[in-house]
Scaffold this motif. Structure first.
Motif, PDB file in Angstrom:
ATOM      1  N   MET A   1      31.381  65.403 -43.971  1.00 52.13           N
ATOM      2  CA  MET A   1      30.070  65.544 -44.631  1.00 52.13           C
ATOM      3  C   MET A   1      29.877  66.995 -45.078  1.00 52.13           C
ATOM      4  N   ASN A   2      29.564  67.225 -46.390  1.00 50.64           N
ATOM      5  CA  ASN A   2      29.400  68.590 -46.859  1.00 50.64           C
ATOM      6  C   ASN A   2      28.045  69.151 -46.428  1.00 50.64           C
ATOM      7  N   THR A   3      27.860  70.461 -46.711  1.00 50.51           N
ATOM      8  CA  THR A   3      26.661  71.151 -46.241  1.00 50.51           C
ATOM      9  C   THR A   3      25.381  70.514 -46.770  1.00 50.51           C
ATOM     10  N   TYR A   4      25.337  70.215 -48.076  1.00 51.00           N
ATOM     11  CA  TYR A   4      24.121  69.642 -48.645  1.00 51.00           C
ATOM     12  C   TYR A   4      23.807  68.284 -48.031  1.00 51.00           C
ATOM     13  N   ASN A   5      24.815  67.428 -47.875  1.00 49.13           N
ATOM     14  CA  ASN A   5      24.576  66.085 -47.332  1.00 49.13           C
ATOM     15  C   ASN A   5      24.048  66.145 -45.904  1.00 49.13           C
ATOM     16  N   GLU A   6      24.592  67.069 -45.112  1.00 48.69           N
ATOM     17  CA  GLU A   6      24.115  67.188 -43.731  1.00 48.69           C
ATOM     18  C   GLU A   6      22.689  67.739 -43.699  1.00 48.69           C
ATOM     19  N   ALA A   7      22.415  68.736 -44.556  1.00 44.96           N
ATOM     20  CA  ALA A   7      21.052  69.283 -44.633  1.00 44.96           C
ATOM     21  C   ALA A   7      20.078  68.213 -45.120  1.00 44.96           C
ATOM     22  N   ARG A   8      20.529  67.378 -46.049  1.00 42.86           N
ATOM     23  CA  ARG A   8      19.692  66.295 -46.575  1.00 42.86           C
ATOM     24  C   ARG A   8      19.347  65.297 -45.465  1.00 42.86           C
ATOM     25  N   LYS A   9      20.319  64.986 -44.616  1.00 39.47           N
ATOM     26  CA  LYS A   9      20.085  64.062 -43.508  1.00 39.47           C
ATOM     27  C   LYS A   9      19.021  64.613 -42.562  1.00 39.47           C
ATOM     28  N   VAL A  10      19.142  65.893 -42.213  1.00 39.83           N
ATOM     29  CA  VAL A  10      18.167  66.534 -41.330  1.00 39.83           C
ATOM     30  C   VAL A  10      16.784  66.517 -41.973  1.00 39.83           C
ATOM     31  N   SER A  11      16.725  66.832 -43.268  1.00 47.17           N
ATOM     32  CA  SER A  11      15.448  66.879 -43.978  1.00 47.17           C
ATOM     33  C   SER A  11      14.773  65.513 -44.023  1.00 47.17           C
ATOM     34  N   GLY A  57      15.620  72.061 -53.582  1.00 47.79           N
ATOM     35  CA  GLY A  57      16.142  73.398 -53.840  1.00 47.79           C
ATOM     36  C   GLY A  57      17.591  73.545 -53.406  1.00 47.79           C
ATOM     37  N   LEU A  58      17.919  72.984 -52.243  1.00 48.42           N
ATOM     38  CA  LEU A  58      19.301  73.030 -51.762  1.00 48.42           C
ATOM     39  C   LEU A  58      20.230  72.280 -52.705  1.00 48.42           C
ATOM     40  N   LYS A  59      19.761  71.143 -53.210  1.00 51.34           N
ATOM     41  CA  LYS A  59      20.574  70.347 -54.128  1.00 51.34           C
ATOM     42  C   LYS A  59      20.851  71.113 -55.413  1.00 51.34           C
ATOM     43  N   LEU A  60      19.791  71.652 -56.019  1.00 49.83           N
ATOM     44  CA  LEU A  60      19.958  72.364 -57.284  1.00 49.83           C
ATOM     45  C   LEU A  60      20.735  73.665 -57.108  1.00 49.83           C
ATOM     46  N   SER A  61      20.455  74.382 -56.028  1.00 51.53           N
ATOM     47  CA  SER A  61      21.128  75.664 -55.820  1.00 51.53           C
ATOM     48  C   SER A  61      22.593  75.500 -55.458  1.00 51.53           C
ATOM     49  N   PHE A 130      11.519  71.445 -34.624  1.00 54.21           N
ATOM     50  CA  PHE A 130      11.976  72.831 -34.678  1.00 54.21           C
ATOM     51  C   PHE A 130      13.386  72.961 -34.108  1.00 54.21           C
ATOM     52  N   ARG A 131      13.607  72.424 -32.915  1.00 52.81           N
ATOM     53  CA  ARG A 131      14.918  72.546 -32.271  1.00 52.81           C
ATOM     54  C   ARG A 131      15.992  71.787 -33.050  1.00 52.81           C
ATOM     55  N   TYR A 132      15.653  70.617 -33.558  1.00 53.12           N
ATOM     56  CA  TYR A 132      16.605  69.794 -34.311  1.00 53.12           C
ATOM     57  C   TYR A 132      17.024  70.489 -35.609  1.00 53.12           C
ATOM     58  N   THR A 133      16.044  71.016 -36.360  1.00 53.91           N
ATOM     59  CA  THR A 133      16.333  71.678 -37.629  1.00 53.91           C
ATOM     60  C   THR A 133      17.016  73.020 -37.413  1.00 53.91           C
ATOM     61  N   LYS A 134      16.599  73.755 -36.389  1.00 54.30           N
ATOM     62  CA  LYS A 134      17.200  75.063 -36.099  1.00 54.30           C
ATOM     63  C   LYS A 134      18.677  74.907 -35.749  1.00 54.30           C
ATOM     64  N   ALA A 135      19.009  73.880 -34.971  1.00 55.38           N
ATOM     65  CA  ALA A 135      20.413  73.644 -34.606  1.00 55.38           C
ATOM     66  C   ALA A 135      21.251  73.374 -35.853  1.00 55.38           C
ATOM     67  N   ALA A 136      20.713  72.568 -36.775  1.00 52.60           N
ATOM     68  CA  ALA A 136      21.435  72.269 -38.019  1.00 52.60           C
ATOM     69  C   ALA A 136      21.550  73.516 -38.886  1.00 52.60           C
ATOM     70  N   SER A 144      17.383  78.451 -45.792  1.00 49.69           N
ATOM     71  CA  SER A 144      16.222  77.636 -46.125  1.00 49.69           C
ATOM     72  C   SER A 144      15.910  76.637 -45.009  1.00 49.69           C
ATOM     73  N   LEU A 145      16.934  76.059 -44.422  1.00 52.14           N
ATOM     74  CA  LEU A 145      16.713  75.154 -43.292  1.00 52.14           C
ATOM     75  C   LEU A 145      16.148  75.911 -42.095  1.00 52.14           C
ATOM     76  N   MET A 146      16.646  77.140 -41.877  1.00 52.47           N
ATOM     77  CA  MET A 146      16.124  77.941 -40.769  1.00 52.47           C
ATOM     78  C   MET A 146      14.645  78.255 -40.992  1.00 52.47           C
ATOM     79  N   ALA A 147      14.277  78.555 -42.246  1.00 50.89           N
ATOM     80  CA  ALA A 147      12.867  78.814 -42.559  1.00 50.89           C
ATOM     81  C   ALA A 147      12.032  77.560 -42.296  1.00 50.89           C
ATOM     82  N   ASP A 148      12.583  76.403 -42.656  1.00 49.35           N
ATOM     83  CA  ASP A 148      11.874  75.146 -42.425  1.00 49.35           C
ATOM     84  C   ASP A 148      11.721  74.884 -40.928  1.00 49.35           C
ATOM     85  N   ALA A 149      12.751  75.249 -40.163  1.00 47.93           N
ATOM     86  CA  ALA A 149      12.687  75.082 -38.707  1.00 47.93           C
ATOM     87  C   ALA A 149      11.537  75.910 -38.122  1.00 47.93           C
ATOM     88  N   TRP A 150      11.447  77.164 -38.533  1.00 50.90           N
ATOM     89  CA  TRP A 150      10.385  78.022 -38.013  1.00 50.90           C
ATOM     90  C   TRP A 150       9.015  77.575 -38.517  1.00 50.90           C
TER      91      TRP A 150
END
Length: 289
Positions: A1-11, A57-61, A130-136, A144-150
């Motif tokens: 699973m690439n970075t975007y797909n894993e971030a998408r799953k968490v989101s 944003g992650l998808k487009l960037s 917070f803990r789930y997103t921060k770990a990812a 951006s995911l870290m910012a979302d976690a906080w």
């Protein structure tokens, strides 16, 4: 699973969790007439939009560089963050005004066990997000995911303020409700300001942190054939970094040998886990100490 797909799953997981929490708060807030619970519901609904925007944003960037954007599209994420911060700040102002009006008018909400329960559940749910997103974010090295976690952690703190208000109302201290709503608005404003400040830093080519620069310098100096570091610069663009480094090598080396050393520095810096998208290495002749 690439970075975007894993971030998408968490989101997607956090979007669903936030949507459920927001609806629960909205229903309870309306039934109980609780300004602070309603304000927290609005905050949680805004989190759904925030996480969705992060995902877009992650998808487009993550789109590949093209002829019009040879350095990539990663700043799109920063632009999305600016818009989100402005929207979040506007929401905070509305919540604060509503709380101030309730405090001024003396409007009281009926004490509600349901409001107390949904707020406690919100605190637990937000801390889990917070803990789930921060770990990812740590695993994927995603700012951006870290910012979302906080942001989730900030929401948990906001819900604690709401809990104080709801609990105070049940104890007969009615004014804690609107004061808690105002407190939530201040926390949201701070989150919006932090997001805006970070986005502007990314859009204005802020340098990498000094510890990251020191790490890059250490990697280059430890590369076989590198005699000295003449210059080192790095800039953040979106959630990645670009590095320019001037190294000195023995002046008697062939062009091919000097190129091999530069290529080694290039590869090692990009593989160091410092989110470096590209490392440009310039070679200078070394004349000794």
């Amino acid at each position: 699973m690439n970075t975007y797909n894993e971030a998408r799953k968490v989101s997607i997981v956090t979007i669903i969790a936030n949507a459920v929490l927001a609806v629960a708060k909205l229903v309870v807030g309306l039934l109980a007439g609780s300004v602070s619970v309603l304000s927290d519901a609005v905050h949680t609904f805004s989190d759904v939009g925030t996480t969705f925007a992060v995902m877009v944003g992650l998808k487009l960037s993550s789109s590949s560089a093209d002829s019009d954007h040879p350095y990539g599209h990663q700043r799109i994420e920063s632009l999305v963050s600016v818009l989100l911060a402005i929207a979040l700040g506007g929401t905070a102002v509305l919540i604060g005004v509503e709380g101030a009006q309730s405090l001024w008018s003396g409007k009281r909400a009926e004490p509600s066990i349901a409001a107390l329960i949904v707020t406690v559940l919100s605190i637990g749910g937000k801390e889990w997000m917070f803990r789930y997103t921060k770990a990812a974010a740590t695993r994927l090295n995603s700012l951006s995911l870290m910012a979302d976690a906080w942001h989730h952690r900030t929401d948990a703190v906001s819900s604690i303020a709401v809990l104080v208000g709801v609990g105070g109302n049940m104890l007969g201290v009615w004014w804690l409700e609107p004061v808690a709503a105002i407190g939530v608005s201040v926390l949201i404003l701070k989150a919006a300001f932090d997001i805006l400040r970070e986005a502007f830093s990314q859009l204005t080519d802020r340098s990498l942190a000094q510890e990251d620069l020191d790490r890059i310098s250490e990697i280059a100096r430890s590369t076989d054939g590198v005699k000295a570091i003449d210059d080192l610069r790095a800039r953040i663009s979106g959630n990645v970094a670009f590095v320019d480094i001037d190294i000195a090598v023995e002046r008697t080396l062939s062009v091919e040998a000097a190129h091999d050393i530069a290529e080694s520095v290039h590869d090692r810096v990009e593989a160091a886990g410092l989110r470096v998208r590209h490392c440009m290495v310039h070679v200078n002749p070394w004349y000794g100490e």
